[in-house]
Design a protein around this motif. Structure first.
Motif, PDB file in Angstrom:
ATOM      1  N   UNK A  28       2.530  -1.657  -2.942  1.00 14.06           N
ATOM      2  CA  UNK A  28       3.390  -1.158  -4.018  1.00 14.06           C
ATOM      3  C   UNK A  28       3.535   0.359  -3.939  1.00 14.06           C
ATOM      4  N   UNK A  29       2.423   1.049  -3.645  1.00 13.96           N
ATOM      5  CA  UNK A  29       2.448   2.511  -3.536  1.00 13.96           C
ATOM      6  C   UNK A  29       3.381   2.967  -2.417  1.00 13.96           C
ATOM      7  N   UNK A  30       3.268   2.361  -1.239  1.00 16.79           N
ATOM      8  CA  UNK A  30       4.079   2.788  -0.098  1.00 16.79           C
ATOM      9  C   UNK A  30       5.555   2.496  -0.318  1.00 16.79           C
TER      10      UNK A  30
ATOM     11  N   UNK B   8      11.245   8.229   3.192  1.00 11.42           N
ATOM     12  CA  UNK B   8      10.666   7.370   4.236  1.00 11.42           C
ATOM     13  C   UNK B   8       9.631   8.137   5.038  1.00 11.42           C
ATOM     14  N   UNK B   9       9.895   9.407   5.299  1.00 11.92           N
ATOM     15  CA  UNK B   9       8.958  10.221   6.071  1.00 11.92           C
ATOM     16  C   UNK B   9       7.623  10.376   5.339  1.00 11.92           C
TER      17      UNK B   9
ATOM     18  N   UNK C  25       1.876   9.003   4.554  1.00  7.97           N
ATOM     19  CA  UNK C  25       0.845   8.468   3.665  1.00  7.97           C
ATOM     20  C   UNK C  25       0.199   7.225   4.261  1.00  7.97           C
ATOM     21  N   UNK C  26       0.997   6.376   4.887  1.00  6.68           N
ATOM     22  CA  UNK C  26       0.471   5.154   5.482  1.00  6.68           C
ATOM     23  C   UNK C  26      -0.566   5.479   6.560  1.00  6.68           C
TER      24      UNK C  26
ATOM     25  N   UNK D 103      -0.207  -4.755   4.558  1.00  2.30           N
ATOM     26  CA  UNK D 103       0.959  -4.273   3.810  1.00  2.30           C
ATOM     27  C   UNK D 103       2.213  -4.548   4.636  1.00  2.30           C
ATOM     28  N   UNK D 104       3.337  -4.647   3.953  1.00  6.12           N
ATOM     29  CA  UNK D 104       4.590  -4.917   4.657  1.00  6.12           C
ATOM     30  C   UNK D 104       5.055  -3.683   5.414  1.00  6.12           C
ATOM     31  N   UNK D 105       5.868  -3.892   6.412  1.00  7.41           N
ATOM     32  CA  UNK D 105       6.387  -2.795   7.221  1.00  7.41           C
ATOM     33  C   UNK D 105       7.372  -1.965   6.415  1.00  7.41           C
TER      34      UNK D 105
END
Length: 357
Positions: free
Chosen positions: A90-92, A100-101, A106-107, A131-133
Motif C-alpha cells: 500500500x505504501x509503495x 514513480x522514481x 523507497x522499494x 509486493x506487487x511490481x
C-alpha cells in the motif's frame, strides 16, 4: 520447554500451544526483536552497511537519504512485526502515484533493511518479496536532432563570446565539454574526469580513455574517482574530428600541465562539479530559449546516431554497457520509420504485375 495443568491432557495441550509459538530462530547478536520499532532497524541497517564497507560513501548517503526521507515517515510508529506485505504494498503504490522514481528508490532501501532483519533472524520473511511490481508507462529516451545540436552549439558560442551580459563569466570550457560528450557518449562526470594522460591527439584517429568520474559527496570536497560508473565500463573511444578539435583547443588553453592533471578544472585546479556544469548549461540555453536539454541528452543523442547507422551492439560498446538491452531501453530514441525495403519485398511477393508462376 514445559507446561503444567490440572490433568495430563490439559498439560499436553498447554505444552503444544507453547511449542507452536516458540521462535524458530536462534537469537542473534543484535538487540533487535520483532517488537523493536522501525527506526531501530534503520539505525541498525545503516551501521551494518558501514561495517560491511562494500558500498561507496556516495551510495550509502543516497540510501540513508531515501530511507529517512521517503520510508521512515510512513513506518516510524510501527514495530517490525507490524511491517507486513499489505503495508509495504500500500505504501509503495501510494508513493508511486506521487512519483514513480521515489517509489523505486523507497522499494530498494526498504527491501535491503528488511532483508537484513531476515538474515539476522529478527523476522521470518521479507514482506518486500511479495509486493506487487511497480508499473509505469514506458518513457521513451529523447535525443537531439542535428538541427537541435547546431542550435545548442550556436547558443554556447554566443555566450562564450561574451555577447551575453548576464550569468556567470564564461571560461571557455562549456563548449568543449559538450563536444566531448557528443563525440564520446560519455557521462558528464566521465568527461570532467579526463586527465591529460587519457587524451591522445597524436594518434590517427585521436582517442580518449574513459577511466574515471567526478564524485561529489556531502561534507567532503569533490574528487576524481579512479573508475567510471562501473569498473567494467572503462573504455578507449576514437574521437570524431569535432571532439578532437575541442580537446586541442582546451589543452592549448590549459598550457603545460602534468599527465595526471584534469583537462577540465576550476581556476584553482580543483575538479569541476557536475551540478555546476549542469547549472551553467541550463543558464546558457535559457538565454537562447532552448528548453529540456540536459547533459545526459548528449549521451543519448550519440548512442541514437550510432544505432541508426551501425546497430545497437556498437552503440552499447560506446556507452560502456555490457548488455545492449540497457542501451535500447534507456539511451536510444526509437525511430518510427521502418526500412523502406519492406515495400520492395512485398511488391515481389504480391504485386498484381508480378510474373505468374
Amino acid at each position: 520447554m514445559s507446561a503444567t495443568a490440572d490433568s495430563p491432557a490439559s498439560a499436553e495441550r498447554a505444552l503444544k500451544a507453547k511449542l507452536s509459538k516458540r521462535s524458530l530462530f536462534q537469537p542473534g547478536p543484535s538487540e533487535l526483536t520483532p517488537d523493536s520499532g522501525f527506526p531501530a532497524l534503520v539505525d541498525y541497517w545503516l551501521a551494518d552497511m558501514e561495517l560491511e564497507g562494500r558500498l561507496s560513501l556516495t551510495t550509502m548517503q543516497l540510501y540513508e537519504r531515501n530511507m529517512r526521507g521517503l520510508v521512515t515517515p510512513a513506518f516510524e510508529n510501527l514495530t517490525l512485526r507490524e511491517v507486513g506485505v499489505a503495508r509495504c504494498d500500500w505504501f509503495l503504490k501510494g508513493l508511486a502515484r506521487e512519483s514513480h522514481s521515489k517509489a523505486k528508490q523507497a522499494r530498494v532501501v526498504l527491501r535491503l533493511a528488511l532483508g537484513l532483519a531476515v538474515r539476522h533472524e529478527v523476522l521470518p520473511r521479507n514482506p518486500m518479496d511479495h509486493v506487487s511490481r511497480l508499473h509505469r508507462e514506458p518513457n521513451l529516451p529523447e535525443a537531439l536532432t542535428p538541427k537541435e545540436v547546431d542550435a545548442v552549439r550556436a547558443a554556447v558560442r554566443h555566450w562564450e563570446s561574451g555577447l551575453s551580459k548576464s550569468g556567470p563569466r564564461p571560461d571557455g570550457q562549456l563548449g568543449a565539454i559538450i563536444e566531448v560528450m557528443l563525440g564520446t557518449s560519455a557521462r558528464i562526470g566521465e568527461v570532467l574526469a579526463l586527465r591529460r594522460r587519457d587524451v591522445d591527439l597524436a594518434s590517427s584517429p585521436a582517442t580518449t580513455r574513459i577511466a574515471g568520474t567526478i564524485v561529489s559527496r556531502r561534507g567532503v570536497p569533490t574528487i576524481r574517482q579512479d573508475h567510471p560508473k562501473t569498473a567494467r565500463s572503462r573504455r578507449v573511444v576514437a574521437l570524431p574530428s569535432f571532439s578532437a578539435e575541442a580537446l586541442r583547443s582546451r589543452l592549448a588553453q590549459r598550457g603545460r600541465i602534468g599527465d595526471d592533471d584534469l583537462v577540465f578544472a576550476t581556476r584553482d585546479e580543483t575538479p569541476l562539479t557536475t551540478n555546476n556544469v549542469r547549472r551553467q548549461l541550463r543558464h546558457v540555453l535559457d538565454l537562447a530559449g532552448i528548453e529540456g536539454v540536459t547533459p545526459h541528452m548528449f549521451r543519448r543523442t550519440a548512442a541514437t546516431a550510432i544505432n541508426e547507422r551501425a546497430g545497437v551492439e556498437l552503440a552499447a560498446a560506446l556507452l560502456g554497457h555490457t548488455d545492449p538491452r540497457i542501451t535500447l531501453q534507456h539511451c536510444i530514441r526509437r525511430s518510427e520509420a521502418v526500412d523502406p525495403i519492406t515495400a520492395t519485398l512485398l511488391d515481389h511477393a504480391f504485386s498484381k504485375d508480378r510474373p505468374s508462376r
